[in-house]
Design a protein around this motif. Structure first.
Motif, short mmCIF file in Angstrom:
data_model
loop_
_atom_site.label_atom_id
_atom_site.label_comp_id
_atom_site.label_asym_id
_atom_site.label_seq_id
_atom_site.Cartn_x
_atom_site.Cartn_y
_atom_site.Cartn_z
N LYS A 291 0.86 -1.10 0.06
CA LYS A 291 -0.02 0.10 -0.03
C LYS A 291 0.89 1.12 0.10
CE LYS A 291 -3.44 -2.11 3.04
NZ LYS A 291 -3.92 -2.26 4.22
N ASN A 292 0.83 2.24 -0.74
CA ASN A 292 1.46 3.50 -0.61
C ASN A 292 1.00 4.44 0.34
OD1 ASN A 292 3.57 5.26 -2.05
ND2 ASN A 292 1.94 6.30 -2.85
N LYS A 293 1.20 3.72 1.57
CA LYS A 293 0.86 4.41 2.76
C LYS A 293 1.88 4.28 3.82
CE LYS A 293 -3.48 4.59 3.79
NZ LYS A 293 -4.82 4.18 4.24
N CYS A 294 1.61 4.97 4.92
CA CYS A 294 2.49 4.74 6.13
C CYS A 294 1.60 4.08 6.95
CB CYS A 294 3.02 6.08 6.54
SG CYS A 294 3.82 7.18 5.71
N LEU A 295 2.39 3.27 8.10
CA LEU A 295 1.77 2.68 9.22
C LEU A 295 2.53 2.97 10.25
CD1 LEU A 295 -0.42 0.48 10.08
CD2 LEU A 295 1.75 -1.17 9.84
N LEU A 296 1.84 3.50 11.52
CA LEU A 296 2.34 3.54 12.67
C LEU A 296 1.82 2.44 13.77
CD1 LEU A 296 3.40 5.51 14.85
CD2 LEU A 296 1.14 6.25 15.21
N HIS A 297 2.94 1.74 14.21
CA HIS A 297 3.09 0.94 15.01
C HIS A 297 3.43 1.23 16.34
CE1 HIS A 297 6.95 -1.62 14.48
NE2 HIS A 297 7.35 -0.38 13.79
N GLY A 298 3.21 0.62 17.53
CA GLY A 298 3.53 0.86 18.76
C GLY A 298 2.36 1.68 19.71
N SER A 299 2.69 1.39 21.03
CA SER A 299 1.62 1.78 21.76
C SER A 299 1.14 3.22 21.91
CB SER A 299 1.80 1.26 23.39
OG SER A 299 1.92 0.00 23.39
N ASN B 196 -3.94 -1.77 14.28
CA ASN B 196 -4.78 -1.96 15.36
C ASN B 196 -4.39 -3.05 16.44
OD1 ASN B 196 -7.20 -3.08 16.59
ND2 ASN B 196 -8.53 -2.92 14.81
N LYS B 197 -4.18 -2.92 17.55
CA LYS B 197 -3.72 -3.62 18.49
C LYS B 197 -4.66 -4.82 18.83
CE LYS B 197 0.23 -1.88 19.61
NZ LYS B 197 1.46 -2.47 19.65
N LYS B 198 -5.50 -4.82 18.36
CA LYS B 198 -6.42 -5.97 18.77
C LYS B 198 -6.32 -7.16 17.82
CE LYS B 198 -10.35 -3.20 20.18
NZ LYS B 198 -11.82 -2.76 19.89
N LEU B 199 -5.17 -6.72 16.66
CA LEU B 199 -4.95 -7.93 15.76
C LEU B 199 -3.96 -8.88 16.36
CD1 LEU B 199 -3.89 -5.82 12.65
CD2 LEU B 199 -6.14 -7.35 13.01
N LYS B 200 -3.39 -8.61 17.53
CA LYS B 200 -2.52 -9.76 18.18
C LYS B 200 -1.71 -10.47 17.50
CE LYS B 200 -4.66 -8.63 22.28
NZ LYS B 200 -4.15 -7.62 22.83
N LEU B 201 -0.65 -9.67 16.68
CA LEU B 201 0.29 -10.23 15.71
C LEU B 201 1.83 -10.25 16.64
CD1 LEU B 201 -0.91 -8.29 12.39
CD2 LEU B 201 -1.38 -10.53 13.21
N TRP B 202 2.37 -11.47 16.54
CA TRP B 202 3.76 -11.45 16.67
C TRP B 202 4.65 -12.20 15.72
CZ3 TRP B 202 -0.57 -12.31 20.01
CH2 TRP B 202 -0.59 -11.57 21.01
N GLY B 203 5.93 -12.05 15.87
CA GLY B 203 6.88 -12.63 14.92
C GLY B 203 6.77 -12.35 13.71
N VAL B 204 6.64 -13.71 12.82
CA VAL B 204 6.60 -13.66 11.30
C VAL B 204 4.98 -13.12 10.80
CG1 VAL B 204 6.38 -14.74 9.22
CG2 VAL B 204 7.96 -15.67 11.11
N GLU B 205 4.03 -12.90 11.78
CA GLU B 205 2.97 -12.76 11.15
C GLU B 205 2.99 -11.00 11.37
OE1 GLU B 205 0.08 -14.61 13.93
OE2 GLU B 205 -0.54 -15.82 12.22
#
Length: 184
Positions: free
Chosen positions: A20-28, A56-65
């Motif tokens: 996607k030609n967008k930015c993603l912000l991750h972190g609390s 979205n923190k509800k995704l609960k993703l870790w590691g490779v995912e």
């Protein structure tokens, strides 16, 4: 002796994956107004633009995912910028090391946008070569934020891929599980 985070080489995603030609912000995004100031500024601006999505923190993703999710975006903000307290270990004088979020972002095949840390250079990361640096000043006003995002979003695909590939080269050379085993 401190051994920074590392990644398995097989978890590094190609920069050539469609994004996607967008930015993603991750972190609390803390409720306190006194911590992660730059991240809070980016979050506030994300409410005014379609250019920045917030994980979205509800995704609960870790590691490779988690890495694969980051890889869907052309750019990923991995910003902290501590607190206003100069003596705080997470303030401007502290937190001078790579976090796992930096390793994961570099591994994702997306361009990492991060606040500069002295340890980045020690770890082999150079601004505008391996990642895009940003600062609180880039987000002080809507005008400065728009100018920063325009500069980022107007990078050519070749420029983006070059930054990603050089960042991933540093990961492969210095921050894989194999490298840590050799260091131990």
């Amino acid at each position: 002796m401190f051994f920074p985070y590392f990644i398995r080489e097989e978890d590094i995603v190609s920069s050539k994956v469609e994004k996607k030609n967008k930015c993603l912000l991750h972190g609390s995004i803390p409720k306190s107004e006194n911590i992660y100031l730059l991240r809070q500024k980016v979050f506030e601006y994300s409410k005014k633009t379609e250019t920045i999505d917030v994980l979205n923190k509800k995704l609960k993703l870790w590691g490779v995912e988690y890495i694969e999710h980051l890889s869907q975006y052309a750019f990923v903000f991995s910003v902290l910028n501590g607190t206003m307290n100069e003596c705080d270990p997470y303030g401007p004088c502290g937190n001078h090391y790579l976090l796992m979020k930096h390793i994961e972002t570099l591994a994702s095949g997306s361009v990492m946008i991060a606040d500069e840390k002295p340890a980045f250079r020690e770890m082999g990361l150079v601004p505008w070569e391996h990642y895009i640096p940003c600062s609180y000043a880039d987000f002080e006003s809507d005008t400065s934020t728009k100018a920063f995002l325009d500069k980022v979003m107007n990078l050519s695909l070749d420029q983006r891929n070059s930054i990603v590939e050089k960042g991933q080269s540093v990961l492969r050379e210095r921050h894989t599980a194999k490298q840590r085993a050799v260091q131990l």
